[in-house]
Design a protein around this motif. Sequence first.
Motif, PDB file in Angstrom:
ATOM      1  N   VAL A 267       0.844  -1.198   0.000  1.00 33.74           N
ATOM      2  CA  VAL A 267       0.000   0.000   0.000  1.00 33.74           C
ATOM      3  C   VAL A 267       0.877   1.245   0.000  1.00 33.74           C
ATOM      4  O   VAL A 267       0.512   2.272  -0.565  1.00 33.74           O
ATOM      5  CB  VAL A 267      -0.969  -0.004   1.209  1.00 33.74           C
ATOM      6  N   SER A 268       2.049   1.158   0.604  1.00 32.18           N
ATOM      7  CA  SER A 268       2.970   2.295   0.688  1.00 32.18           C
ATOM      8  C   SER A 268       3.582   2.647  -0.658  1.00 32.18           C
ATOM      9  O   SER A 268       4.034   3.761  -0.864  1.00 32.18           O
ATOM     10  CB  SER A 268       4.111   1.982   1.656  1.00 32.18           C
ATOM     11  N   GLY A 269       3.607   1.678  -1.552  1.00 37.81           N
ATOM     12  CA  GLY A 269       4.230   1.907  -2.856  1.00 37.81           C
ATOM     13  C   GLY A 269       3.364   2.773  -3.751  1.00 37.81           C
ATOM     14  O   GLY A 269       2.214   3.068  -3.440  1.00 37.81           O
ATOM     15  N   PRO A 270       3.935   3.161  -4.879  1.00 39.03           N
ATOM     16  CA  PRO A 270       3.166   4.002  -5.804  1.00 39.03           C
ATOM     17  C   PRO A 270       1.985   3.238  -6.406  1.00 39.03           C
ATOM     18  O   PRO A 270       2.053   2.024  -6.600  1.00 39.03           O
ATOM     19  CB  PRO A 270       4.190   4.367  -6.879  1.00 39.03           C
ATOM     20  N   CYS A 271       0.950   3.977  -6.674  1.00 43.42           N
ATOM     21  CA  CYS A 271      -0.226   3.405  -7.315  1.00 43.42           C
ATOM     22  C   CYS A 271       0.015   3.418  -8.827  1.00 43.42           C
ATOM     23  O   CYS A 271       0.622   4.357  -9.353  1.00 43.42           O
ATOM     24  CB  CYS A 271      -1.450   4.243  -6.959  1.00 43.42           C
ATOM     25  N   ARG A 272      -0.444   2.379  -9.507  1.00 36.63           N
ATOM     26  CA  ARG A 272      -0.295   2.355 -10.966  1.00 36.63           C
ATOM     27  C   ARG A 272      -1.039   3.539 -11.568  1.00 36.63           C
ATOM     28  O   ARG A 272      -2.142   3.878 -11.122  1.00 36.63           O
ATOM     29  CB  ARG A 272      -0.858   1.062 -11.531  1.00 36.63           C
ATOM     30  N   PRO A 273      -0.489   4.161 -12.602  1.00 36.30           N
ATOM     31  CA  PRO A 273      -1.179   5.297 -13.236  1.00 36.30           C
ATOM     32  C   PRO A 273      -2.589   4.902 -13.703  1.00 36.30           C
ATOM     33  O   PRO A 273      -2.779   3.849 -14.300  1.00 36.30           O
ATOM     34  CB  PRO A 273      -0.284   5.624 -14.434  1.00 36.30           C
ATOM     35  N   GLY A 274      -3.558   5.737 -13.372  1.00 38.66           N
ATOM     36  CA  GLY A 274      -4.932   5.492 -13.773  1.00 38.66           C
ATOM     37  C   GLY A 274      -5.660   4.459 -12.934  1.00 38.66           C
ATOM     38  O   GLY A 274      -6.773   4.055 -13.272  1.00 38.66           O
ATOM     39  N   ALA A 275      -5.054   4.027 -11.853  1.00 35.96           N
ATOM     40  CA  ALA A 275      -5.658   2.994 -11.014  1.00 35.96           C
ATOM     41  C   ALA A 275      -5.860   3.525  -9.595  1.00 35.96           C
ATOM     42  O   ALA A 275      -5.312   4.559  -9.224  1.00 35.96           O
ATOM     43  CB  ALA A 275      -4.773   1.749 -10.984  1.00 35.96           C
TER      44      ALA A 275
ATOM     45  N   GLY B 259     -10.488 -15.152   4.654  1.00 36.38           N
ATOM     46  CA  GLY B 259      -9.354 -15.437   5.524  1.00 36.38           C
ATOM     47  C   GLY B 259      -8.072 -14.694   5.223  1.00 36.38           C
ATOM     48  O   GLY B 259      -7.005 -15.069   5.701  1.00 36.38           O
ATOM     49  N   GLY B 260      -8.133 -13.625   4.448  1.00 36.32           N
ATOM     50  CA  GLY B 260      -6.907 -12.891   4.148  1.00 36.32           C
ATOM     51  C   GLY B 260      -7.206 -11.535   3.543  1.00 36.32           C
ATOM     52  O   GLY B 260      -8.354 -11.094   3.485  1.00 36.32           O
ATOM     53  N   ALA B 261      -6.146 -10.880   3.084  1.00 41.47           N
ATOM     54  CA  ALA B 261      -6.270  -9.557   2.459  1.00 41.47           C
ATOM     55  C   ALA B 261      -5.393  -9.519   1.219  1.00 41.47           C
ATOM     56  O   ALA B 261      -4.279 -10.058   1.219  1.00 41.47           O
ATOM     57  CB  ALA B 261      -5.850  -8.465   3.440  1.00 41.47           C
ATOM     58  N   THR B 262      -5.898  -8.882   0.176  1.00 41.81           N
ATOM     59  CA  THR B 262      -5.166  -8.760  -1.079  1.00 41.81           C
ATOM     60  C   THR B 262      -5.269  -7.324  -1.563  1.00 41.81           C
ATOM     61  O   THR B 262      -6.371  -6.766  -1.613  1.00 41.81           O
ATOM     62  CB  THR B 262      -5.759  -9.702  -2.155  1.00 41.81           C
ATOM     63  N   LEU B 263      -4.129  -6.740  -1.927  1.00 43.10           N
ATOM     64  CA  LEU B 263      -4.102  -5.405  -2.522  1.00 43.10           C
ATOM     65  C   LEU B 263      -4.216  -5.545  -4.024  1.00 43.10           C
ATOM     66  O   LEU B 263      -3.516  -6.356  -4.642  1.00 43.10           O
ATOM     67  CB  LEU B 263      -2.804  -4.674  -2.171  1.00 43.10           C
ATOM     68  N   MET B 264      -5.105  -4.745  -4.607  1.00 45.30           N
ATOM     69  CA  MET B 264      -5.259  -4.701  -6.057  1.00 45.30           C
ATOM     70  C   MET B 264      -5.143  -3.254  -6.512  1.00 45.30           C
ATOM     71  O   MET B 264      -5.552  -2.345  -5.789  1.00 45.30           O
ATOM     72  CB  MET B 264      -6.635  -5.237  -6.461  1.00 45.30           C
ATOM     73  N   HIS B 265      -4.588  -3.044  -7.677  1.00 49.62           N
ATOM     74  CA  HIS B 265      -4.572  -1.734  -8.319  1.00 49.62           C
ATOM     75  C   HIS B 265      -5.573  -1.845  -9.462  1.00 49.62           C
ATOM     76  O   HIS B 265      -5.299  -2.514 -10.464  1.00 49.62           O
ATOM     77  CB  HIS B 265      -3.182  -1.390  -8.849  1.00 49.62           C
ATOM     78  N   LEU B 266      -6.731  -1.213  -9.300  1.00 46.24           N
ATOM     79  CA  LEU B 266      -7.810  -1.375 -10.262  1.00 46.24           C
ATOM     80  C   LEU B 266      -8.013  -0.099 -11.077  1.00 46.24           C
ATOM     81  O   LEU B 266      -8.029   0.999 -10.514  1.00 46.24           O
ATOM     82  CB  LEU B 266      -9.104  -1.750  -9.544  1.00 46.24           C
ATOM     83  N   PRO B 267      -8.204  -0.243 -12.386  1.00 45.11           N
ATOM     84  CA  PRO B 267      -8.407   0.937 -13.248  1.00 45.11           C
ATOM     85  C   PRO B 267      -9.832   1.465 -13.136  1.00 45.11           C
ATOM     86  O   PRO B 267     -10.661   1.259 -14.011  1.00 45.11           O
ATOM     87  CB  PRO B 267      -8.116   0.385 -14.649  1.00 45.11           C
ATOM     88  N   ILE B 268     -10.105   2.131 -12.025  1.00 47.11           N
ATOM     89  CA  ILE B 268     -11.440   2.661 -11.752  1.00 47.11           C
ATOM     90  C   ILE B 268     -11.348   4.181 -11.703  1.00 47.11           C
ATOM     91  O   ILE B 268     -10.550   4.738 -10.950  1.00 47.11           O
ATOM     92  CB  ILE B 268     -11.993   2.114 -10.414  1.00 47.11           C
ATOM     93  N   LYS B 269     -12.172   4.835 -12.491  1.00 45.95           N
ATOM     94  CA  LYS B 269     -12.213   6.302 -12.467  1.00 45.95           C
ATOM     95  C   LYS B 269     -13.247   6.742 -11.442  1.00 45.95           C
ATOM     96  O   LYS B 269     -14.360   6.215 -11.411  1.00 45.95           O
ATOM     97  CB  LYS B 269     -12.593   6.847 -13.842  1.00 45.95           C
TER      98      LYS B 269
END
Length: 143
Positions: A107-115, A124-134
């Motif tokens: 989460v601390s890292g840069p977010c993908r452009p446009g995401a 039972g867990g957590a997953t970080l996703m970078h989603l192209p959502i406006k």
Amino acid sequence: MSRRAREIEERVHLARANVDLIAIAIGKAVAAGADAESVCVILADTRDPVARELTAAIVERSGDLDLDAEERRALGKDMIPTGLAVLDARVARALFAESHPLVAGAVSGPCRPGAVRVVVVAAGGATLMHLPIKPVAAGGAEA
């Protein structure tokens, strides 16, 4: 399919099922002055004990929702009972630092452009996703 793969698949499904809600929530955050690239959406399946605890804490702070009633409503409609919050990415990092340190670091890292960053807590867990959502503003226009 392995158990881990099924769990990740469940998280991806939850994210895909809530793209419109995520866009609206990000739009509201942007309208309130947030930068879409500096926030993190928390999407939580309240059937998961950790996600339920997290959602209960968020609801308690806002005080405007009966979590049990909302969960019953969703389940009655054959929907996944879902909590959603938009936090500053630094807050999300601190939130997951102990329970999910890999997610916190990512989460601390840069977010993908446009995401946008979305952490899905489910199965039972957590997953970080970078989603192209406006972000979508009130009235349906892009924010």
